[in-house]
Write a protein that holds these residues in place. Structure first.
Motif, PDB file in Angstrom:
ATOM      1  N   ASP A   1       1.138   6.827  -0.053  1.00  0.00           N
ATOM      2  CA  ASP A   1       0.541   8.156  -0.183  1.00  0.00           C
ATOM      3  C   ASP A   1       0.697   8.731  -1.588  1.00  0.00           C
ATOM      4  N   LYS A   2       1.359   7.998  -2.485  1.00  0.00           N
ATOM      5  CA  LYS A   2       1.538   8.457  -3.860  1.00  0.00           C
ATOM      6  C   LYS A   2       0.430   7.870  -4.743  1.00  0.00           C
ATOM      7  N   PRO A   3      -0.010   8.607  -5.784  1.00  0.00           N
ATOM      8  CA  PRO A   3      -1.047   8.078  -6.686  1.00  0.00           C
ATOM      9  C   PRO A   3      -0.573   6.814  -7.410  1.00  0.00           C
ATOM     10  N   PHE A   4      -1.496   5.877  -7.605  1.00  0.00           N
ATOM     11  CA  PHE A   4      -1.223   4.623  -8.322  1.00  0.00           C
ATOM     12  C   PHE A   4      -0.002   3.906  -7.745  1.00  0.00           C
ATOM     13  N   PHE A   5       0.032   3.828  -6.422  1.00  0.00           N
ATOM     14  CA  PHE A   5       1.211   3.314  -5.723  1.00  0.00           C
ATOM     15  C   PHE A   5       1.573   1.899  -6.155  1.00  0.00           C
ATOM     16  N   ARG A   6       0.617   0.982  -6.141  1.00  0.00           N
ATOM     17  CA  ARG A   6       0.931  -0.423  -6.424  1.00  0.00           C
ATOM     18  C   ARG A   6       1.404  -0.609  -7.867  1.00  0.00           C
ATOM     19  N   LEU A   7       0.751   0.067  -8.797  1.00  0.00           N
ATOM     20  CA  LEU A   7       1.177  -0.034 -10.192  1.00  0.00           C
ATOM     21  C   LEU A   7       2.571   0.555 -10.371  1.00  0.00           C
ATOM     22  N   ARG A   8       2.824   1.717  -9.783  1.00  0.00           N
ATOM     23  CA  ARG A   8       4.132   2.353  -9.919  1.00  0.00           C
ATOM     24  C   ARG A   8       5.215   1.538  -9.222  1.00  0.00           C
TER      25      ARG A   8
END
Length: 438
Positions: free
Chosen positions: A419-426
């Motif tokens: 549910d957080k933006p840019f989850f996979r990158l972060r």
């Protein structure tokens, strides 16, 4: 373990990390006049790899203060890339100095002109993004209530990071001012060698002595001069029990300062200090609970929740959940002077700072782990294809959920999930950077 050994191991770890990390930067500066331009970037990359290995080997150890090795490793990678880009540019085109003269590619690299501003930038960004507003504490426990060891290591980490920022910025300003006003790219004379080589090395040596004295002073303070006896010659274990019956939690009122008449706060009625133990099995915990409270029957569930360091330097703490069949069981027990509170009442008490710091941290830890487990899998992916879905949470269900409350991965999932933006990158970046603040 002898008195003070626990403290010195944590304090000296931060000094050792500074010695190795900033020492490698100084060594790179000293090698720059004798190592060719083409080979020097690989030296920088190899030094960064050494620090990466050190961080990797300590990634699972708590309270290591790895911010300085991480900052220096990132800085060395950036400097190596800049030197590589410069080498390629020199080969494919002619480049000129700011004065309009062609660059003298016979001169060695002046490493301090690049590594100092880069370290100042990376350390400054690290302070803003990773060490601001006590975020380190919330990473591990979900609340700022931490042990003295964690707070001490975090404060020393932030102090050293700020020191690195100011020293790097000062050296960068001095070196670049000398470059603009006095340096000529014909050869390296004695003043050039002083500003570009010996000045940063001298600054490193002085910082090493200063931090060594600071670490010794910290050790002396925490191990000898603490009026609260934060370092006890007798190690102990604290056992805390959260008591629930139905959908209510049982607490007793305590007075923080009877003489000054401060407002009372609420805490669990069962907080036992016992001889130090690395582990306490559940049967032992059950027996101690029954002996202390006098409640011999009606214990529906008694389960281990999680453990951690105590507020004392030589203590640890175990947290347990005790679910009773009936609220009336405490009435005739030795802890019968307390009150039962619902979840909404607990929230209001916590909001008004009427819960003890330890209890507040426990409840936040349990809530954070339970909600993360109910909403996401261990990799942070949603269990249900509903964005920002929030499951129900009840006190009576805490003992029934099949979740390991001691698994800190759920705390990370609560902060970084689908549910957080840019989850996979972060998530990918967090796996690289997370050891830096441990």
């Amino acid at each position: 373990m002898a008195k003070g050994n626990v403290i010195s191991s944590y304090i000296m770890a931060t000094w050792r990390h500074w010695t190795v990390s900033v020492g490698l930067v100084s060594l790179l500066v000293m090698l720059s006049p004798v190592v060719s331009r083409h080979f020097l970037p690989y030296v920088a990359f190899s030094f960064a790899a050494m620090l990466a290995v050190m961080i990797y080997n300590r990634r699972n150890r708590s309270n290591q203060g790895l911010a300085i090795p991480y900052i220096v490793a990132v800085s060395l990678v950036i400097v190596g890339l800049l030197m590589t880009a410069f080498n390629i540019t020199v080969h494919i085109t002619d480049i000129y100095e700011l004065a309009g003269e062609p660059v003298n590619d016979e001169l060695p690299y002046i490493v301090v002109l690049s590594v100092s501003p880069v370290m100042a930038f990376v350390s400054g960004l690290f302070i803003l993004r990773r060490l601001g507003h006590g975020r380190f504490f919330r990473t591990g426990t979900g609340r700022s209530d931490v042990s003295l060891v964690q707070r001490m290591v975090w404060q020393e980490t932030r102090y050293q990071t700020r020191l690195l920022f100011y020293l790097s910025l000062s050296v960068a300003v001095a070196a670049w001012c000398y470059t603009f006003f006095s340096f000529t790219s014909v050869s390296l004379n004695k003043p050039d060698r002083f500003f570009f080589i010996w000045m940063p090395v001298i600054v490193y040596a002085l910082s090493l002595m200063y931090l060594g004295f600071r670490c010794f002073s910290l050790w002396a303070f925490y191990s000898q001069n603490d009026p609260e006896m934060l370092v006890s010659p007798h190690r102990s274990t604290i056992m805390r029990y959260i008591i629930i019956a139905g959908d209510s939690l049982y607490l007793v009122s305590r007075q923080l300062d009877i003489v000054r008449g401060m407002d009372p706060f609420y805490d669990t009625p069962v907080r036992l200090r016992v001889p130090y133990a690395i582990e306490v099995d559940i049967e032992n915990a059950r027996q101690r609970f029954m002996e202390y409270t006098g409640i011999l029957k009606g214990i529906k569930t008694l389960r281990y929740l999680f453990d951690g360091l105590g507020h004392s330097m030589d203590s640890n703490m175990f947290h347990y959940l005790c679910v009773l069949d009936d609220r009336e069981l405490v009435t005739e027990s030795r802890i019968g002077a307390g009150q039962w509170f619902t979840l909404d009442e607990l929230r209001r008490l916590d909001y008004s700072h009427r819960l003890s710091a330890e209890l507040s941290a426990e409840l936040v830890h349990i809530y954070t782990v339970a909600m993360a487990w109910k909403t996401y899998d261990i990799d942070g992916n949603r269990r249900y294809k509903i964005r920002n879905y929030r499951p129900t949470y009840r006190l009576c269900d805490i003992g029934n959920w099949d979740v390991d409350y001691s698994d800190n991965r759920w705390l990370r999932v609560s902060r970084l999930n689908a549910d957080k933006p840019f989850f996979r990158l972060r998530r990918f970046l967090s796996r690289i950077t997370s050891p830096s603040i441990q």
